[in-house]
Design a protein around this motif. Sequence first.
Motif, PDB file in Angstrom:
ATOM      1  N   GLN A 393       0.653 -62.521  11.141  1.00 27.74           N
ATOM      2  CA  GLN A 393       0.685 -60.988  10.968  1.00 27.74           C
ATOM      3  C   GLN A 393      -0.209 -60.108  11.419  1.00 27.74           C
ATOM      4  N   ARG A 394       0.122 -59.142  12.214  1.00 31.23           N
ATOM      5  CA  ARG A 394      -0.841 -58.329  13.184  1.00 31.23           C
ATOM      6  C   ARG A 394      -1.917 -57.553  11.974  1.00 31.23           C
ATOM      7  N   ASP A 395      -1.394 -57.153  10.943  1.00 33.67           N
ATOM      8  CA  ASP A 395      -2.368 -56.580   9.830  1.00 33.67           C
ATOM      9  C   ASP A 395      -3.169 -57.585   8.878  1.00 33.67           C
ATOM     10  N   ALA A 396      -2.849 -58.854   8.833  1.00 33.38           N
ATOM     11  CA  ALA A 396      -3.574 -59.877   8.059  1.00 33.38           C
ATOM     12  C   ALA A 396      -4.432 -60.616   8.518  1.00 33.38           C
ATOM     13  N   ALA A 397      -4.158 -60.661   9.967  1.00 31.46           N
ATOM     14  CA  ALA A 397      -5.077 -61.589  10.672  1.00 31.46           C
ATOM     15  C   ALA A 397      -6.558 -61.563  10.392  1.00 31.46           C
ATOM     16  N   ALA A 398      -6.921 -60.286  10.649  1.00 33.18           N
ATOM     17  CA  ALA A 398      -8.468 -59.949  10.504  1.00 33.18           C
ATOM     18  C   ALA A 398      -9.039 -59.970   9.059  1.00 33.18           C
ATOM     19  N   PRO A 399      -8.395 -59.649   8.020  1.00 29.81           N
ATOM     20  CA  PRO A 399      -8.819 -59.859   6.595  1.00 29.81           C
ATOM     21  C   PRO A 399      -8.741 -61.476   6.440  1.00 29.81           C
ATOM     22  N   LEU A 400      -7.865 -62.424   7.001  1.00 27.81           N
ATOM     23  CA  LEU A 400      -7.784 -63.502   6.631  1.00 27.81           C
ATOM     24  C   LEU A 400      -8.965 -64.316   7.112  1.00 27.81           C
ATOM     25  N   LEU A 401      -9.527 -63.672   8.450  1.00 18.92           N
ATOM     26  CA  LEU A 401     -10.582 -64.359   9.086  1.00 18.92           C
ATOM     27  C   LEU A 401     -11.944 -64.197   8.425  1.00 18.92           C
ATOM     28  N   LEU A 402     -12.029 -62.518   8.078  1.00 19.79           N
ATOM     29  CA  LEU A 402     -13.248 -62.143   7.258  1.00 19.79           C
ATOM     30  C   LEU A 402     -13.381 -63.018   5.942  1.00 19.79           C
ATOM     31  N   GLY A 403     -12.153 -63.395   5.339  1.00 21.94           N
ATOM     32  CA  GLY A 403     -12.065 -64.086   4.115  1.00 21.94           C
ATOM     33  C   GLY A 403     -12.807 -65.479   4.243  1.00 21.94           C
ATOM     34  N   LEU A 404     -12.486 -65.992   5.274  1.00 25.11           N
ATOM     35  CA  LEU A 404     -13.174 -67.390   5.678  1.00 25.11           C
ATOM     36  C   LEU A 404     -14.606 -67.235   5.617  1.00 25.11           C
ATOM     37  N   LEU A 405     -15.318 -66.118   6.018  1.00 22.45           N
ATOM     38  CA  LEU A 405     -16.471 -65.806   6.183  1.00 22.45           C
ATOM     39  C   LEU A 405     -17.209 -65.413   5.035  1.00 22.45           C
ATOM     40  N   LEU A 406     -16.497 -65.290   3.693  1.00 22.77           N
ATOM     41  CA  LEU A 406     -17.296 -64.823   2.738  1.00 22.77           C
ATOM     42  C   LEU A 406     -17.942 -65.882   2.079  1.00 22.77           C
ATOM     43  N   ASP A 407     -19.042 -65.591   1.575  1.00 29.05           N
ATOM     44  CA  ASP A 407     -20.156 -66.807   1.225  1.00 29.05           C
ATOM     45  C   ASP A 407     -19.618 -66.962  -0.440  1.00 29.05           C
ATOM     46  N   GLU A 408     -19.806 -68.270  -0.735  1.00 29.77           N
ATOM     47  CA  GLU A 408     -19.504 -68.964  -2.325  1.00 29.77           C
ATOM     48  C   GLU A 408     -20.561 -67.995  -2.835  1.00 29.77           C
ATOM     49  N   ASP A 409     -21.827 -67.795  -2.549  1.00 29.53           N
ATOM     50  CA  ASP A 409     -22.879 -67.143  -3.611  1.00 29.53           C
ATOM     51  C   ASP A 409     -22.258 -65.628  -3.868  1.00 29.53           C
ATOM     52  N   SER A 410     -22.102 -65.214  -4.923  1.00 28.44           N
ATOM     53  CA  SER A 410     -21.507 -63.939  -5.330  1.00 28.44           C
ATOM     54  C   SER A 410     -22.300 -62.866  -4.797  1.00 28.44           C
TER      55      SER A 410
END
Length: 628
Positions: A393-410
């Motif tokens: 999905q055109r509008d979802a791909a960027a947030p999806l990849l950014l979500g992969l990069l979010l650290d486990e440390d809050s």
Amino acid sequence: MNFFERQAQARRNTTRLVVLFALAVVGIVVAVDLGVLLVFGGEPVLLAMSTLLALGVIGIGSLYRVASLRGGGEPIAQQMGGVPVPEDTTDLHLRRLRNVVEEMSIASGVPVPKIYVMEHEAGINAFAAGYSPSDAVIAVTRGALDRLNRDELQGVVAHEYSHILNGDMRLNIRLIGVLFGILMLGLIGRKILQHGGRVRGRGAMPVLVGALIALLVGYVGLFFGRMIKAGVSRSREVLADASAVQFTRQTSGLAGALKKIGGLHDGARLAERADAEEVSHMLFGDGIGLRGLFSTHPPLLQRIQALEPSFKAESLERLKAQWLAVPPNGLDEDLRLGLAGPEHGGLPQASSRLGITPPMVAAQVADPKNDDYRRADAIVSTLPGVVRALAAQRDAAAPLLLGLLLDEDSEIADKQRSEIVARLGVQAASEARRLRDEHLHALHPMLRLPLAALAFPTLRLRPRPELATFLDTVHAMVHTDGRVSLFEYCLGRLLEVQLRETLDPSRYARFGRRKPGGVRQEFATLLAVVAQAGNPANPDEARRAYLAGMQRVLPRDHLPYAPPAEGVLALDAVWGPLDALDPLAKQVAVEAITDAVSHDGRVSVAEAELLRTICGVLHCPLPPMLER
């Protein structure tokens, strides 16, 4: 040959192309001067002017054509009448093609290329074009989709992936530019003669005579051009056939596609494109019917017999008669042969420990096998359906990849979200966090890189300014804090590398020439960071891992283990010099990194994925199944 040897050979082929081009230019200039000498006499000034004019036309023509192809493979696919295949297509033929290409990409460790279909071509053909895997395009004809079953389509696509992985594509694009310059004089002469009736006055005759000379010289250029294409292309086609068989681990698919080319009326011809000759050296099959010295492909029967030695010419005649009565239908054959979808096994447990060795890993770079194809199918099947849908999905791909990069440390994750908000807005930050919490947090380690590969084609559809902002966001996220994990840092770096190459493909189309001795400190930094990341609580083990890697790449040097104070951020300075290594030196680099990761003889699945990510940054793509 392994990947690194093929890369070195591709660099030698580039040098060979330059030499052949120079010889062709000399031949054309001599032909021009002879024509001027015979028609206008041997005036030195006139001969000098004709020489300079010929060189200028050839040089300007080549530079113009190369510049027109700076966008990579997409302009060529569009020139050949290609139509993009949508990511969410429901057409059975196109869905089957996209599934095969996506699985091949995951199996070979490269981003999913753009996929095009030449809708008006009934012949069976295909080509891969681009400067690097990040901007690659695969185009197939409608005839290939209609006539080939899944195994045969897989064999054709695997053949094209060989060109992507072996560095053939950039050589092919440069060949288009070079040949356009060689043919320029003939094209100019033909145009002038076509419109010669409009030339009037006393100067008409010299102009028409000059145009006739240019046209005749154009045939000299055509001769040299076809010879160059044949000399450069034929051996690469043999290698691509062999690589496709290694990849799929079966000969019947590729052999079946070649039989259908030989047995069907349309064969591999590109009937709808007058400019097919320009790309003839890039095609899967001979698209214009050249024979003998000018043929860019080995004879069709010879290619089939290399796969099936018992196959005879009489068998091809029988197939012609059979298919004349009942033409083959690829989808019907899939159902009849049970090829609706390949079987898949499972993924290793995330806690598994894998046994790998440095030579084993280096041998697998850009050289996937059938096991990798099965692993790729398992990966695609294991990906949650909602996540895979979001990647398309055109509008979802960027947030999806950014979500992969979010650290486990809050604490780090909060800082990263602030960077997203500052550049992309609150909604993008909230969506990235939601996807991380709901779908990505528990994702199997082996699914993160394939998910990025599947989202890549959708992401690069965004306008260039939006891609630049996304890249800036990725850079800010991975540099938020020195405590960002090495995998997250390298994943972010891999995304940057691949996307920047799509924005300016020709800029990155180079083979390196540096040797390990010239990048000692860069090796020391990379191996120290890798060793420390793998053994954060055990400095002695980390030192042993570092020394194992250094012993592999720089056995005579004694650089002490000294983890950089800035942690993973110190790697910013090493990627450029290490990526500029000579292809054979890169093999040693991959072995050294593997030594550091696996110094105790076993690696976790997460460590294997880190190794694949680092190698991806260095343009040494690894398949998903490192254990053999």
